[in-house]
Scaffold this motif. Structure first.
Motif, PDB file in Angstrom:
ATOM      1  N   ARG A 157      76.310 112.713   0.856  1.00 26.40           N
ATOM      2  CA  ARG A 157      75.370 111.921   2.273  1.00 26.40           C
ATOM      3  C   ARG A 157      74.313 112.959   2.603  1.00 26.40           C
ATOM      4  O   ARG A 157      72.949 112.868   2.350  1.00 26.40           O
ATOM      5  CB  ARG A 157      75.743 111.253   3.475  1.00 26.40           C
ATOM      6  N   VAL A 158      75.220 114.128   2.121  1.00 27.30           N
ATOM      7  CA  VAL A 158      74.166 115.092   3.593  1.00 27.30           C
ATOM      8  C   VAL A 158      74.422 116.393   2.979  1.00 27.30           C
ATOM      9  O   VAL A 158      75.161 117.470   3.518  1.00 27.30           O
ATOM     10  CB  VAL A 158      74.106 115.511   4.718  1.00 27.30           C
ATOM     11  N   PRO A 159      73.970 116.585   1.569  1.00 23.76           N
ATOM     12  CA  PRO A 159      74.179 117.573   0.574  1.00 23.76           C
ATOM     13  C   PRO A 159      74.088 119.426   0.796  1.00 23.76           C
ATOM     14  O   PRO A 159      74.678 119.935   0.986  1.00 23.76           O
ATOM     15  CB  PRO A 159      73.824 117.185  -0.530  1.00 23.76           C
ATOM     16  N   ASN A 160      72.652 119.082   1.610  1.00 24.91           N
ATOM     17  CA  ASN A 160      71.490 120.575   2.259  1.00 24.91           C
ATOM     18  C   ASN A 160      71.524 120.618   3.625  1.00 24.91           C
ATOM     19  O   ASN A 160      71.044 121.126   3.707  1.00 24.91           O
ATOM     20  CB  ASN A 160      69.862 120.941   0.970  1.00 24.91           C
ATOM     21  N   VAL A 161      72.981 119.649   4.505  1.00 17.53           N
ATOM     22  CA  VAL A 161      72.559 120.258   5.977  1.00 17.53           C
ATOM     23  C   VAL A 161      72.949 121.492   5.937  1.00 17.53           C
ATOM     24  O   VAL A 161      71.928 121.782   7.125  1.00 17.53           O
ATOM     25  CB  VAL A 161      73.800 119.018   6.502  1.00 17.53           C
ATOM     26  N   ALA A 162      73.534 122.550   5.147  1.00 17.89           N
ATOM     27  CA  ALA A 162      73.736 123.702   5.417  1.00 17.89           C
ATOM     28  C   ALA A 162      72.429 124.104   5.189  1.00 17.89           C
ATOM     29  O   ALA A 162      71.480 125.472   6.022  1.00 17.89           O
ATOM     30  CB  ALA A 162      74.491 124.845   4.251  1.00 17.89           C
ATOM     31  N   GLU A 163      71.262 124.937   4.449  1.00 15.43           N
ATOM     32  CA  GLU A 163      70.640 124.797   3.770  1.00 15.43           C
ATOM     33  C   GLU A 163      69.504 124.625   4.958  1.00 15.43           C
ATOM     34  O   GLU A 163      68.198 124.859   5.508  1.00 15.43           O
ATOM     35  CB  GLU A 163      70.241 124.717   2.448  1.00 15.43           C
ATOM     36  N   ASP A 164      69.447 123.304   5.396  1.00 12.13           N
ATOM     37  CA  ASP A 164      68.106 122.494   6.450  1.00 12.13           C
ATOM     38  C   ASP A 164      68.549 122.960   7.434  1.00 12.13           C
ATOM     39  O   ASP A 164      67.279 123.157   8.520  1.00 12.13           O
ATOM     40  CB  ASP A 164      68.388 121.468   5.875  1.00 12.13           C
ATOM     41  N   TYR A 165      69.815 123.490   8.184  1.00 13.68           N
ATOM     42  CA  TYR A 165      70.418 123.704   9.138  1.00 13.68           C
ATOM     43  C   TYR A 165      69.433 124.962   9.640  1.00 13.68           C
ATOM     44  O   TYR A 165      69.128 125.573  10.560  1.00 13.68           O
ATOM     45  CB  TYR A 165      71.790 123.980   9.600  1.00 13.68           C
ATOM     46  N   ARG A 166      70.014 125.769   8.508  1.00 13.07           N
ATOM     47  CA  ARG A 166      69.439 127.375   8.389  1.00 13.07           C
ATOM     48  C   ARG A 166      68.170 127.440   8.148  1.00 13.07           C
ATOM     49  O   ARG A 166      67.250 128.541   9.354  1.00 13.07           O
ATOM     50  CB  ARG A 166      70.238 128.448   6.495  1.00 13.07           C
ATOM     51  N   SER A 167      67.150 126.939   7.819  1.00 15.25           N
ATOM     52  CA  SER A 167      65.711 126.867   8.521  1.00 15.25           C
ATOM     53  C   SER A 167      65.024 126.341   9.229  1.00 15.25           C
ATOM     54  O   SER A 167      64.483 127.212   9.808  1.00 15.25           O
ATOM     55  CB  SER A 167      65.357 126.302   7.028  1.00 15.25           C
ATOM     56  N   SER A 168      65.710 125.831  10.011  1.00 13.40           N
ATOM     57  CA  SER A 168      64.997 124.978  11.038  1.00 13.40           C
ATOM     58  C   SER A 168      65.921 125.164  12.473  1.00 13.40           C
ATOM     59  O   SER A 168      65.154 124.957  13.432  1.00 13.40           O
ATOM     60  CB  SER A 168      65.670 123.528  11.405  1.00 13.40           C
ATOM     61  N   GLY A 169      67.749 125.328  12.745  1.00  8.55           N
ATOM     62  CA  GLY A 169      68.172 125.962  13.880  1.00  8.55           C
ATOM     63  C   GLY A 169      68.812 124.212  14.279  1.00  8.55           C
ATOM     64  O   GLY A 169      68.653 124.623  15.720  1.00  8.55           O
ATOM     65  N   SER A 170      68.038 123.537  13.737  1.00  8.24           N
ATOM     66  CA  SER A 170      68.459 121.722  14.022  1.00  8.24           C
ATOM     67  C   SER A 170      69.182 120.727  13.178  1.00  8.24           C
ATOM     68  O   SER A 170      69.028 120.782  12.420  1.00  8.24           O
ATOM     69  CB  SER A 170      67.602 121.514  14.445  1.00  8.24           C
ATOM     70  N   ILE A 171      70.309 120.035  13.848  1.00 17.34           N
ATOM     71  CA  ILE A 171      70.736 119.460  12.950  1.00 17.34           C
ATOM     72  C   ILE A 171      70.112 118.113  12.867  1.00 17.34           C
ATOM     73  O   ILE A 171      70.240 116.757  12.213  1.00 17.34           O
ATOM     74  CB  ILE A 171      72.191 118.669  14.027  1.00 17.34           C
ATOM     75  N   THR A 172      69.122 117.597  13.943  1.00 17.34           N
ATOM     76  CA  THR A 172      68.180 116.490  13.992  1.00 17.34           C
ATOM     77  C   THR A 172      67.354 116.990  12.750  1.00 17.34           C
ATOM     78  O   THR A 172      67.798 115.713  12.187  1.00 17.34           O
ATOM     79  CB  THR A 172      67.231 116.280  15.109  1.00 17.34           C
ATOM     80  N   PHE A 173      67.221 118.174  12.462  1.00 18.79           N
ATOM     81  CA  PHE A 173      66.467 118.362  11.321  1.00 18.79           C
ATOM     82  C   PHE A 173      66.770 117.850  10.416  1.00 18.79           C
ATOM     83  O   PHE A 173      66.127 117.643   9.055  1.00 18.79           O
ATOM     84  CB  PHE A 173      65.275 119.477  11.909  1.00 18.79           C
ATOM     85  N   ALA A 174      67.840 118.939   9.782  1.00 18.52           N
ATOM     86  CA  ALA A 174      68.605 118.945   9.411  1.00 18.52           C
ATOM     87  C   ALA A 174      69.402 117.086   8.710  1.00 18.52           C
ATOM     88  O   ALA A 174      68.981 116.645   6.804  1.00 18.52           O
ATOM     89  CB  ALA A 174      69.864 119.592   8.862  1.00 18.52           C
ATOM     90  N   LEU A 175      69.142 116.512   9.356  1.00 17.29           N
ATOM     91  CA  LEU A 175      69.384 114.893   9.431  1.00 17.29           C
ATOM     92  C   LEU A 175      68.169 114.559   8.447  1.00 17.29           C
ATOM     93  O   LEU A 175      68.033 113.571   7.616  1.00 17.29           O
ATOM     94  CB  LEU A 175      69.940 114.388  10.558  1.00 17.29           C
ATOM     95  N   LYS A 176      67.440 114.385   8.738  1.00 12.92           N
ATOM     96  CA  LYS A 176      66.641 113.551   8.864  1.00 12.92           C
ATOM     97  C   LYS A 176      65.660 114.190   7.339  1.00 12.92           C
ATOM     98  O   LYS A 176      65.081 113.643   6.705  1.00 12.92           O
ATOM     99  CB  LYS A 176      65.209 114.132   9.769  1.00 12.92           C
ATOM    100  N   ALA A 177      66.318 115.302   6.670  1.00 17.30           N
ATOM    101  CA  ALA A 177      66.343 116.239   5.400  1.00 17.30           C
ATOM    102  C   ALA A 177      66.591 115.123   4.295  1.00 17.30           C
ATOM    103  O   ALA A 177      66.126 114.824   3.843  1.00 17.30           O
ATOM    104  CB  ALA A 177      65.945 117.270   5.363  1.00 17.30           C
ATOM    105  N   ALA A 178      67.829 115.004   4.888  1.00 15.25           N
ATOM    106  CA  ALA A 178      68.222 113.588   4.159  1.00 15.25           C
ATOM    107  C   ALA A 178      68.236 112.381   4.082  1.00 15.25           C
ATOM    108  O   ALA A 178      68.608 111.261   3.605  1.00 15.25           O
ATOM    109  CB  ALA A 178      70.084 114.092   4.432  1.00 15.25           C
ATOM    110  N   GLY A 179      67.145 112.047   5.281  1.00 13.68           N
ATOM    111  CA  GLY A 179      66.344 110.585   5.251  1.00 13.68           C
ATOM    112  C   GLY A 179      67.475 109.600   6.709  1.00 13.68           C
ATOM    113  O   GLY A 179      67.057 108.357   6.577  1.00 13.68           O
ATOM    114  N   ILE A 180      67.895 110.864   7.119  1.00 13.09           N
ATOM    115  CA  ILE A 180      68.942 109.953   8.504  1.00 13.09           C
ATOM    116  C   ILE A 180      68.015 110.002  10.171  1.00 13.09           C
ATOM    117  O   ILE A 180      67.715 111.532  10.143  1.00 13.09           O
ATOM    118  CB  ILE A 180      70.412 110.374   8.772  1.00 13.09           C
ATOM    119  N   ASP A 181      66.910 109.203  10.154  1.00 14.61           N
ATOM    120  CA  ASP A 181      65.463 109.314  11.057  1.00 14.61           C
ATOM    121  C   ASP A 181      66.648 109.596  12.698  1.00 14.61           C
ATOM    122  O   ASP A 181      65.901 109.883  13.501  1.00 14.61           O
ATOM    123  CB  ASP A 181      64.613 109.063  11.190  1.00 14.61           C
ATOM    124  N   ASP A 182      67.353 109.095  13.084  1.00 16.61           N
ATOM    125  CA  ASP A 182      68.635 108.840  14.234  1.00 16.61           C
ATOM    126  C   ASP A 182      69.352 108.333  13.927  1.00 16.61           C
ATOM    127  O   ASP A 182      69.936 108.554  13.430  1.00 16.61           O
ATOM    128  CB  ASP A 182      67.555 107.570  14.737  1.00 16.61           C
TER     129      ASP A 182
END
Length: 248
Positions: A157-182
């Protein structure tokens, strides 16, 4: 000025650690305010009935942890007499929670890997089997480390969470990138223990320091688990509060 209390010898807890904890307790209780100059080593040694080397070890530990600061030629002073408050509620977001208490927060990716879901992780994420993405992170507040965490996510469900967290420093941002807005906090279990070697290193703590461990499950708005995490907070820098007003 700190007051000496009973020192327990042969208790398994180093005497310098007991003294450091007593000084920290006096600071937390408001007996020693920010900027207060600590008494000379010889005076403290007499008060605690120990040698100066023991006092020096206690002061060095508190200085390393950011509780005290040493100024060359002037002495040692109280550097941080107020703990941060981390409020856990229905929506628990690190940067938002601390935004009114510090100037800057930062999330840092320490490590990540893809692995077969351990039994406890699979149960928390409601997975029968499969792979998860594990990320190890650290959070700082105004440059001071306050927590480190390990979190697991369903890799499908969240295959790129590590890369998205690395670039943002935010779990919220990383989840949004995977389509989880809240997402919402489903449960939190809080415990306390002595910090382990890796936590001492990342949080810049001294041996014997205590960490608060928050084991949590976050779910999406439909109630499906999306994150299982274990966050270790430096107990001398942060306290945890449960916000019942925002509980779902």
């Amino acid at each position: 000025m700190t007051s000496a209390r009973f020192i327990t010898r042969n208790s398994g807890v180093a005497i310098w650690r007991q003294i450091a904890d007593q000084i920290r307790g006096d600071i937390s209780a408001g007996k020693l305010a920010n900027g207060t100059r600590m008494p000379p080593e010889i005076e403290m040694a007499t008060r605690f009935a120990v040698n100066r080397h023991t006092i020096r070890s206690a002061i060095a530990a508190l200085t390393k942890e950011g509780v005290l600061r040493a100024e060359q030629g002037r002495g040692t002073f109280v550097a941080n007499s107020k703990k941060l408050t981390y409020r856990i509620g229905q929506r628990t977001r690190f940067s938002q929670i601390l935004s009114t208490q510090v100037r800057e927060t930062r999330g840092i990716l320490l490590a990540h890997r893809r692995e077969e879901a351990p039994v406890d992780v699979a149960e928390a994420l409601n997975m029968l089997s499969g792979e998860v993405i594990r990320i190890d992170t650290m959070h700082t507040a105004d440059g001071n480390p306050v927590s480190c965490a390990t979190a697991w996510f369903d890799a499908a469900r969240v295959p790129n969470v590590a890369e998205d967290y690395r670039s943002s420093g935010s779990i919220t941002f990383a989840l949004k990138a995977a389509g989880i807005d809240d997402y919402l906090r489903k449960s939190t279990l809080i415990a306390a223990r002595h910090a382990e070697a890796e936590e001492l290193r990342h949080l810049k703590l001294s041996p014997g320091a205590i960490v608060l461990v928050a084991t949590a499950i976050n779910v999406d708005t439909e109630g499906h688990p999306i994150q299982y995490s274990k966050t270790r907070f430096a107990a001398d820098r942060l306290e945890i509060a449960i916000d019942n007003d925002s509980a779902g």
